[in-house]
Design a protein around this motif. Sequence first.
Motif, mmCIF file in Angstrom:
data_model
loop_
_atom_site.group_PDB
_atom_site.id
_atom_site.type_symbol
_atom_site.label_atom_id
_atom_site.label_comp_id
_atom_site.label_asym_id
_atom_site.label_seq_id
_atom_site.Cartn_x
_atom_site.Cartn_y
_atom_site.Cartn_z
ATOM 1 N N GLN A 177 0.787 -1.256 0.016
ATOM 2 C CA GLN A 177 0.080 -0.065 -0.094
ATOM 3 C C GLN A 177 0.604 1.268 -0.112
ATOM 4 O O GLN A 177 1.871 1.293 0.784
ATOM 5 C CB GLN A 177 -0.677 -0.182 1.317
ATOM 6 N N CYS A 178 0.443 2.162 -0.695
ATOM 7 C CA CYS A 178 1.192 3.571 -0.797
ATOM 8 C C CYS A 178 1.358 4.006 0.640
ATOM 9 O O CYS A 178 0.419 4.047 1.316
ATOM 10 C CB CYS A 178 0.328 4.695 -1.581
ATOM 11 N N ALA A 179 2.498 4.363 0.784
ATOM 12 C CA ALA A 179 2.735 5.111 2.345
ATOM 13 C C ALA A 179 1.893 6.154 2.877
ATOM 14 O O ALA A 179 1.820 6.317 3.825
ATOM 15 C CB ALA A 179 4.452 5.174 2.509
ATOM 16 N N ASP A 180 1.639 6.939 1.601
ATOM 17 C CA ASP A 180 0.797 8.093 2.191
ATOM 18 C C ASP A 180 -0.684 8.125 2.018
ATOM 19 O O ASP A 180 -1.499 8.677 2.816
ATOM 20 C CB ASP A 180 1.393 9.167 0.921
ATOM 21 N N CYS A 181 -1.249 7.418 0.700
ATOM 22 C CA CYS A 181 -2.538 7.389 0.594
ATOM 23 C C CYS A 181 -3.066 6.131 0.561
ATOM 24 O O CYS A 181 -4.309 5.924 0.387
ATOM 25 C CB CYS A 181 -2.934 8.103 -0.718
ATOM 26 N N SER A 182 -2.412 4.855 0.723
ATOM 27 C CA SER A 182 -2.780 3.694 0.857
ATOM 28 C C SER A 182 -3.381 2.957 -0.522
ATOM 29 O O SER A 182 -3.814 1.853 -0.463
ATOM 30 C CB SER A 182 -4.025 3.347 1.827
ATOM 31 N N LEU A 197 5.311 4.405 -2.872
ATOM 32 C CA LEU A 197 4.404 5.441 -3.274
ATOM 33 C C LEU A 197 3.775 4.697 -4.346
ATOM 34 O O LEU A 197 4.192 4.285 -5.295
ATOM 35 C CB LEU A 197 4.960 6.788 -3.485
ATOM 36 N N CYS A 198 2.361 5.407 -4.612
ATOM 37 C CA CYS A 198 1.659 5.355 -5.838
ATOM 38 C C CYS A 198 2.267 6.176 -6.700
ATOM 39 O O CYS A 198 2.820 7.331 -6.274
ATOM 40 C CB CYS A 198 0.248 5.501 -5.497
ATOM 41 N N GLU A 199 1.552 6.333 -7.993
ATOM 42 C CA GLU A 199 1.841 7.393 -8.996
ATOM 43 C C GLU A 199 1.528 8.778 -8.539
ATOM 44 O O GLU A 199 2.485 9.381 -8.915
ATOM 45 C CB GLU A 199 1.159 6.924 -10.289
ATOM 46 N N LYS A 200 0.384 8.863 -8.244
ATOM 47 C CA LYS A 200 0.165 10.244 -7.696
ATOM 48 C C LYS A 200 1.003 10.714 -6.741
ATOM 49 O O LYS A 200 1.346 11.895 -6.712
ATOM 50 C CB LYS A 200 -1.433 10.414 -7.238
ATOM 51 N N CYS A 201 1.238 9.982 -5.593
ATOM 52 C CA CYS A 201 1.817 10.551 -4.487
ATOM 53 C C CYS A 201 3.344 10.888 -4.771
ATOM 54 O O CYS A 201 4.134 11.947 -4.654
ATOM 55 C CB CYS A 201 1.756 9.721 -3.216
ATOM 56 N N ALA A 202 3.877 9.882 -5.795
ATOM 57 C CA ALA A 202 5.231 10.078 -6.333
ATOM 58 C C ALA A 202 5.271 11.546 -6.971
ATOM 59 O O ALA A 202 6.401 11.947 -7.039
ATOM 60 C CB ALA A 202 5.636 8.947 -7.218
ATOM 61 N N HIS A 263 -5.083 18.534 -1.615
ATOM 62 C CA HIS A 263 -4.924 17.913 -0.315
ATOM 63 C C HIS A 263 -3.818 17.175 -0.279
ATOM 64 O O HIS A 263 -3.229 16.922 0.640
ATOM 65 C CB HIS A 263 -6.279 17.275 -0.001
ATOM 66 N N ARG A 264 -3.323 16.303 -1.353
ATOM 67 C CA ARG A 264 -2.296 15.480 -1.424
ATOM 68 C C ARG A 264 -1.033 16.259 -1.235
ATOM 69 O O ARG A 264 -0.231 15.753 -0.381
ATOM 70 C CB ARG A 264 -2.295 15.000 -2.818
ATOM 71 N N LEU A 265 -0.808 17.502 -2.031
ATOM 72 C CA LEU A 265 0.411 18.190 -1.813
ATOM 73 C C LEU A 265 0.313 18.750 -0.154
ATOM 74 O O LEU A 265 1.523 18.810 0.321
ATOM 75 C CB LEU A 265 0.208 19.256 -2.600
HETATM 76 ZN ZN LIG Z 1 -0.389 7.386 -2.767
#
Ligand SMILES: [Zn+2]
Length: 1001
Positions: A177-182, A197-202, A263-265
């Motif tokens: 799971q992505c460490a930031d958004c799962s 990380l997932c692509e978006k968080c990356a 929100h992600r940023l």
């Molecule tokens: Zn993520």
Amino acid sequence: MISLRCVDKVVGVGDLKFQLHSQKRTFLFRADNTEEKNDWVCCLEKALSDNKNSIESRNLFFKRRSVDFSFEGSLELMSPRIKVYTIMSRDKLYLFKDCEEQFQGVGITDIDMRLALVKDGEKRSFTLTTPYRTFSFLAESESERQRWCDSLNECVSRSLSYDGVCESLWRVASNQQCADCSASMPEWASINLCVLLCEKCAGVHRSLGQNVSKVRSLKLDERVWTDDLIRVFLQLGNAKANTFWGANIPPSESLCVNANDEHRLQHITAKYVQGKYRKYHTLYGHQEELDSALCKAVQSADLLEILTLLHCGADIKCHTGIPEFPTPLSLAKRSGQSAQAELLTQNLNTAESFESVLKDVSIQSHCGYLFKPSSSSRPITEHKNKADFAQRWCCLEGGVFSYYKNDHSNKRGSMKTSEIICLSVNSPGKHVYEHTFELYTDEGRGYLFGADDANTVRNWSKAISMAMLPPALFNVCGPCDRLGRLRCVEGSHGIGWFCLSGFILHVLLENTVQTIDLRKLLSLTLSDSDGSMVLVWRGGTLHVPTDRRPHFVGWQTCIQQKSGSGDQPLSHQQLTELDVPVTVDRCLNHVTRHGLLSPGIYRKNGVNSHITELLKRFHNDARSVSWSELDFSVDDVANTLKRFLREVKDGVLNGQDNAKSWLNAAGLEDKSERIYQYQNLLSNLPIVNQATLKVLTHHLHSVQHLSNENQMTKKNLSIVFGPTLFQNDGKDVKATRVVEELIQNYCSIFNVSESELQRQLNLTTVALNKHKSERPSSKTTSSIICAVYLERIEEGLEVLVQVGANMTAVELVSEVLDHKEVKPTNEDFWSCYEILENVEMDRMLHYSEKVLTVYFSPVLKCNLLVKKNQYISSILKYLGMMENVGKSGTLRVCEVKTERSKNYCSRYCELSGTTFRLHKGLQNSPCEREWPVKELKVYNGYRSKLNSPTPWGITLVHEKRPWYLCCDNEDEFIEWTATFYSIQYDGDIWPSLLVMQSHNS
Ligand SMILES: [Zn+2]
């Protein structure tokens, strides 16, 4: 451990028990309840019947010796202390009570080597650490131990390579799971922060800058993933890493998979940049203790502790106190902790900036005395005496900057930091106070503050910029001369954030920071009428509309000044991507194309007034200089170059002192000693001077290469260029000697391989042939030069390709990609483009177009470029949705009669059938002109001089007359382009690559 391969049958016994029968033994098991027992029996029976049907070998546990290497022997296990027989195979280590049991199909356990770490112990001992247990062993002798450790290590790295990086890392559950958004199955990682990380968080991590988060792909960046790095991620894993990074995330601030970009940023910045949720180390704030804890931790197995320490202020370069191993990194290596060493290495260049960010948190509030002109009604540009300034107590706190008549009472004024749109740190001496800065607010007011020392101003500027700037920008930009926000077409909501430091402009657009070296702009246009700016650089275009508020003029001046100017030393000039002054580059190119065969080139004089005129134009704005061969002869240009080099401030050799060192070197007896000294002196020059000397020498090498034609031997050239480079009267023969030896030893001094030189000489010869306009006969093969634009500019090199008369664009693309060893993927479409000489416009060649016809086109001076086609998928998608191809609508159109005409009028345009019609005005107005689409040449882009209102332009050329169409947005641009292409090629517009693939299959 019982191998099912030796089990003959499974037998239920009563309600709860069942037996496994093998040839020699019977095993009895008891389940908790009947249901569970039945499940087991059922599963086992199925497995047994599967086994019987399989034709696999009879080995009990592993494909022994059938597939790969194995290693076996006796060892002693330390706890419980028993003898074991050990076999290594594939990615596992199997433990048996003895060799016999292995044949009976019974063992103790197996250890997954993909998760294991091997460590030498004392004398005969060694350990195998896995995330779930540590195994300690004793070998029979020290040499045996060495053999075991070696082959276990080999097994570890071999087993890691069985899986892709993804599969290896996902073996730890929390890594799925992505460490930031799962989000599930993350395919990216920050290799210094140790999270997957997932692509978006990356994407967000990347926008924070390399010095905060080093983002790498698990799939694309395979080479990064060394065994040690994989081990770091296996041992830490997202769960452990988050016990540090995300220890205190309030539920209201947690990030979910579907979070929006903003929100992600916000979350990711708070988490990694501001450290809002992290679990601070108990020693936080105590530098010495932190450092010594780090030195201890790097020798232990505790990676989490190292991660925590590094990001809580421990100094990665602190002194360990051990002379032989002075840094934590060397200490980790000494202790054989390779994963620890890897973690340190990945944080080497980032930890410092982290530290400074952590320390800076305290700066967000800042107080102190500054001097301010007492009457704020007068403009700050007006000259003032020191007497006009009054001391003010200033405070930056809670997002408000205030100033007081004296300590905290009697407030005179304040502004919110969110209202400050520009901070300018002035160069010393601009105002009567030596060190000053200016603040500009949203409502158009300017404030001037002064101090007696530079440090005070620097600290204020740091504090204010931190409060003003989005963190994504603040963290990459470093100390700045000028920063703030400006309206710009390409930014989010029409706003971009700008930071200027030296020649470098950082711009935050949408969520990404662009770094622009202003000296390397392709063009900078300031509109005469309203002062709006258009910056064009390799990465794109920026349109900055004018702003009547006072901060804007300052931006214009700074950007113009920093974009390179003619009366400055080489490194302050307008530059090419390769760090060569544009003036030098243009002149060399011109001489290469038109003068290599000209007898006495560089020795013959030009017309003095012409040289003065041309040099003046270069000084003024080198990028915009263009001339025809009728205005200036090749000798005029050659002499312009000589005069430029002779007069430029500090010269190519960076000042007379340095020039003397070159002369001294030329006086040395021994030749190899001289060459050595030249190399040494060269490496001490500023980058731009090095690059200039290199291209110049290379050019002179090409000139003397053709001395049969032009009569310019090494000797002749060095007599001409000695005084030019040394900026002297030419009486010192050593100057001549230096130039001659530079040309003679070009390869060794400039570190160029002979084959590279040969390749460049070939390119020159080909370029010569082209510009002699020898049209190739239809039967022969010609060499042509084709540029390739890969990911990075440095990789965008020229390639020499052999082209037959009938070679098509698609074949050229394939040839060039082969040459550069690029393997196109399904997502990338590569196409060949015709580039007009000013580089701002390009045309995608149709896959079936004949390359030579385009290359030797007698009308236009064009070059060929192979690059990824960024629009083709959108174009195909758009056309796929259309039933009938055709488009109409109002566009801003500009007919160019002279270089500077730029009147855009809104006109109704219509593309239908095979005709393009231009109406006099808006819809329903009469048609003014019409062209058959197949006779038009359609280019992407426009000449930047036209000051196009948007970056999405299309240029139509018919019988050499250009018309510019300006689209309002990218979608509109794609739709028009698609329609033009489709009509031109009767709908047959597959990108080159797809055609190639279908050819191949
Ligand atoms: Zn993520």
